[in-house]
Design a protein around this motif. Structure first.
Motif, PDB file in Angstrom:
ATOM      1  N   LYS A 336       0.817  -1.221   0.057  1.00 44.64           N
ATOM      2  CA  LYS A 336      -0.002   0.149  -0.011  1.00 44.64           C
ATOM      3  C   LYS A 336       0.842   1.260  -0.018  1.00 44.64           C
ATOM      4  N   ASN A 337       2.165   1.016  -0.242  1.00 44.85           N
ATOM      5  CA  ASN A 337       2.928   2.160  -0.129  1.00 44.85           C
ATOM      6  C   ASN A 337       2.955   2.818  -1.683  1.00 44.85           C
ATOM      7  N   PRO A 338       2.395   4.034  -2.049  1.00 50.34           N
ATOM      8  CA  PRO A 338       2.114   4.730  -3.503  1.00 50.34           C
ATOM      9  C   PRO A 338       3.383   4.565  -4.073  1.00 50.34           C
ATOM     10  N   TYR A 339       4.416   5.131  -3.279  1.00 55.06           N
ATOM     11  CA  TYR A 339       5.849   5.451  -3.866  1.00 55.06           C
ATOM     12  C   TYR A 339       6.597   4.470  -4.430  1.00 55.06           C
ATOM     13  N   PHE A 340       6.264   3.256  -3.885  1.00 51.75           N
ATOM     14  CA  PHE A 340       6.899   2.198  -4.309  1.00 51.75           C
ATOM     15  C   PHE A 340       6.411   1.810  -5.779  1.00 51.75           C
ATOM     16  N   TRP A 341       5.060   1.949  -5.997  1.00 51.27           N
ATOM     17  CA  TRP A 341       4.341   1.522  -7.035  1.00 51.27           C
ATOM     18  C   TRP A 341       4.829   2.755  -8.224  1.00 51.27           C
ATOM     19  N   GLU A 342       5.031   3.904  -7.547  1.00 53.71           N
ATOM     20  CA  GLU A 342       5.496   5.043  -8.644  1.00 53.71           C
ATOM     21  C   GLU A 342       6.947   4.769  -9.121  1.00 53.71           C
ATOM     22  N   LEU A 343       7.747   4.087  -8.337  1.00 56.01           N
ATOM     23  CA  LEU A 343       8.918   3.901  -8.616  1.00 56.01           C
ATOM     24  C   LEU A 343       9.184   2.827  -9.790  1.00 56.01           C
ATOM     25  N   LYS A 344       8.228   1.988  -9.455  1.00 55.42           N
ATOM     26  CA  LYS A 344       8.198   0.827 -10.782  1.00 55.42           C
ATOM     27  C   LYS A 344       7.631   1.603 -12.072  1.00 55.42           C
ATOM     28  N   GLY A 345       6.566   2.260 -12.096  1.00 56.60           N
ATOM     29  CA  GLY A 345       6.376   2.950 -13.302  1.00 56.60           C
ATOM     30  C   GLY A 345       7.255   3.659 -13.600  1.00 56.60           C
ATOM     31  N   GLN A 346       7.968   4.629 -12.737  1.00 54.80           N
ATOM     32  CA  GLN A 346       9.008   5.476 -13.410  1.00 54.80           C
ATOM     33  C   GLN A 346      10.010   4.616 -14.278  1.00 54.80           C
ATOM     34  N   PHE A 347      10.648   3.714 -13.592  1.00 53.72           N
ATOM     35  CA  PHE A 347      11.562   2.672 -14.155  1.00 53.72           C
ATOM     36  C   PHE A 347      11.082   2.420 -15.659  1.00 53.72           C
ATOM     37  N   LEU A 348       9.875   1.795 -15.658  1.00 57.67           N
ATOM     38  CA  LEU A 348       9.356   1.418 -16.896  1.00 57.67           C
ATOM     39  C   LEU A 348       9.254   2.586 -17.972  1.00 57.67           C
ATOM     40  N   LEU A 349       8.647   3.618 -17.504  1.00 61.17           N
ATOM     41  CA  LEU A 349       8.738   4.915 -18.351  1.00 61.17           C
ATOM     42  C   LEU A 349      10.167   5.307 -18.707  1.00 61.17           C
ATOM     43  N   GLU A 350      10.949   5.194 -18.009  1.00 59.44           N
ATOM     44  CA  GLU A 350      12.374   5.739 -18.510  1.00 59.44           C
ATOM     45  C   GLU A 350      12.906   4.745 -19.552  1.00 59.44           C
ATOM     46  N   ALA A 351      12.760   3.375 -19.536  1.00 53.36           N
ATOM     47  CA  ALA A 351      13.016   2.546 -20.481  1.00 53.36           C
ATOM     48  C   ALA A 351      12.130   2.343 -21.801  1.00 53.36           C
ATOM     49  N   ALA A 352      11.246   3.444 -21.898  1.00 54.15           N
ATOM     50  CA  ALA A 352      10.430   3.574 -23.073  1.00 54.15           C
ATOM     51  C   ALA A 352       9.558   2.484 -23.135  1.00 54.15           C
ATOM     52  N   ARG A 353       8.842   2.123 -21.921  1.00 53.09           N
ATOM     53  CA  ARG A 353       7.956   0.980 -21.947  1.00 53.09           C
ATOM     54  C   ARG A 353       6.702   1.673 -21.421  1.00 53.09           C
ATOM     55  N   ALA A 354       6.056   2.795 -22.012  1.00 55.42           N
ATOM     56  CA  ALA A 354       5.218   3.621 -21.315  1.00 55.42           C
ATOM     57  C   ALA A 354       3.794   2.766 -21.105  1.00 55.42           C
ATOM     58  N   GLU A 355       3.542   1.773 -21.873  1.00 52.41           N
ATOM     59  CA  GLU A 355       2.311   1.205 -21.963  1.00 52.41           C
ATOM     60  C   GLU A 355       2.160   0.335 -20.405  1.00 52.41           C
TER      61      GLU A 355
END
Length: 480
Positions: A336-355
């Protein structure tokens, strides 16, 4: 003014806007909005850091302090400056600027709370009257740039390297503007003498606020003792009237007496608050430090903070799968920590895996619905897919982000892109104007506002906002 367009053009060449690219790994949740360059070519660069997790922690630190000080928490704002020196200051009435160096080096929440209590003392004491006219309507980035330029000028007037290394608390716009605008020695000494009395008053107020909230002033005392032990304070050649703060020995003596009078001097931070503080420090080291920093501090640390820092360090080093595995491990421990979910999304976005980034970012936004930086990152991912099916959601998310936090150039930029995809050129151009305005690039903002205004119905909300941007002139501007 500031070279925003050059900075933005450089950043747009990367995968994510307003950051320095994957190899430096500094984007998304911990986003470098832009690098502001002041008039002088040798003026220091200033970066404003936006991070939902850190901003929320600092709000939680200040909420009881502001209440005790009679400061409306909705009117005050805390801005994080990307600078490794231990420093904090107040500008433009109720804006507290705090350096990442202070956040990283402070080992306990109480140390940072003490610093923020001191700055709250400046606000409650109305210590910024002299600088208000210069900064009353300036943007956050403009204020930071002005103070950085003034700080460089001030460092040159003090004793060499000692002055350049000095860390301060409470260096406000009044004193700095006075140094820039009044080079005469008598004026400078008068202003600094005025500041010294303010600093002492802010110290006394801070102890009062901490006591009222049942917190210790020990952390604040620790911070000032750290300053006193630094080499620049040991010089016997510094003219005390050229210092904007009380002499260290005098300051510590007065503060120690007041702090120890409090019945809460031995109070300690709660384990939960300390854990959040440790996560903040790990995050900043992971994103802002070099590879050696994370290794030295966290390589053998098996705490959650240690895993946090290493996951970020792995991503910076291009080890994406390891970084994602680290993020998943953190989510498993604290789902339930939103910032850990955010971090995963960030890593994927940086890797050009936006979807792929959309799902974890949606989860983060659902867990922290008031966190505008997370919404801005989710909106970025939705736009980055270039899938028209996400356009309406992107507009909804980014519009919400800009209404919660109008000072985010990134959110305005992606909202503009989403409106263009929708075919709404008027709103797209107005959003672009808003982003440029927030960044302090007023000429370019007026260009976009002119185009937008021509497309809105006269006296409509969009027309009026475009007209406001067109009619605004920054203080001291000769631009017509």
């Amino acid at each position: 003014m500031f070279d925003f367009i050059a900075a933005m053009s450089q950043c747009r060449a990367m995968t994510t806007i307003f950051r320095h690219g994957l190899r430096r790994g500094f984007l998304g949740a911990l986003c470098l909005l832009l690098v502001a360059r002041a008039h002088a070519q040798d003026a220091p660069k200033v970066s404003i850091i936006r991070d939902a997790e850190i901003e929320q922690l600092l709000r939680d630190y200040t909420a009881p302090i502001f209440k005790a000080a009679g400061i409306h928490s909705g009117a005050a704002k805390i801005i994080i400056v990307g600078d490794k020196s231990f420093n904090a200051f107040v500008a433009d009435g109720q804006k507290i600027f705090i350096n990442t160096g202070a956040l990283v080096e402070a080992k306990t929440p109480n140390e940072i709370i003490g610093v923020l209590a001191h700055e709250a003392g400046h606000i409650a004491g109305g210590h910024l009257v002299r600088g208000r006219q210069e900064l009353a309507r300036a943007t956050i980035l403009s204020i930071a740039g002005m103070l950085a330029s003034a700080g460089a000028l001030y460092a040159a007037t003090t004793s060499g390297a000692a002055g350049r290394r000095q860390g301060n608390l409470g260096v406000d716009s009044a004193g700095m503007a006075g140094i820039m605008l009044g080079p005469q020695e008598a004026v400078k000494r008068s202003l600094l003498s005025y500041q010294r009395s303010e600093e002492q008053a802010a110290d006394r107020a801070a102890v009062k606020f901490l006591t009222a909230t049942h917190q210790s002033a020990k952390g604040m005392l620790t911070v000032f003792e750290r300053f006193a032990n630094e080499a620049m304070f040991k010089s016997q050649t510094i003219d005390p009237y050229l210092l904007s703060h009380p002499l260290p020995t005098e300051r510590i003596s007065n503060l120690e007496a007041a702090a120890k009078d409090s019945p809460y001097f031995d109070a300690v931070d709660s384990p939960a608050l300390q854990a959040r503080h440790d996560l903040m420090r790990a995050k900043l080291v992971g994103f802002m430090g070099d590879a050696g920093d994370a290794a030295r501090r966290y390589m053998s640390d098996n705490s959650i903070a240690g895993h946090y820092a290493r996951a970020i360090a792995d991503n910076k080093a291009g080890r994406l799968e390891q970084a994602l595995a680290g993020a998943d491990a953190l989510i498993k421990v604290q789902p339930k920590n939103p910032y850990f979910w955010e971090l995963k999304g960030q890593f994927l976005l940086e890797a050009a895996r936006a979807e792929e980034a959309i799902a974890p970012l949606r989860k983060a936004a659902a867990l922290a619905p008031a966190a505008a930086p997370i919404k801005a990152l989710l909106g970025h991912a939705l736009v980055a897919t270039e899938n028209p099916a996400y356009t309406d959601e992107a507009i909804r998310v980014l519009y919400n982000a800009t209404q919660r936090d109008e000072d985010s150039p990134e959110a305005w930029e992606y909202l503009s892109m989403a409106y263009y995809r929708k075919g709404d050129e008027a709103k797209a151009q107005l959003a672009a104007a808003e982003g440029l305005f927030v960044a302090g690039k007023y000429v370019e903002a007026r260009t976009q506002a002119t185009r937008a205004k021509a497309k809105f119905r006269e006296a409509s909300q969009g027309w009026l906002r475009a007209d406001d941007i067109l009619n605004y002139r920054p203080p001291g501007s000769t631009d017509e």
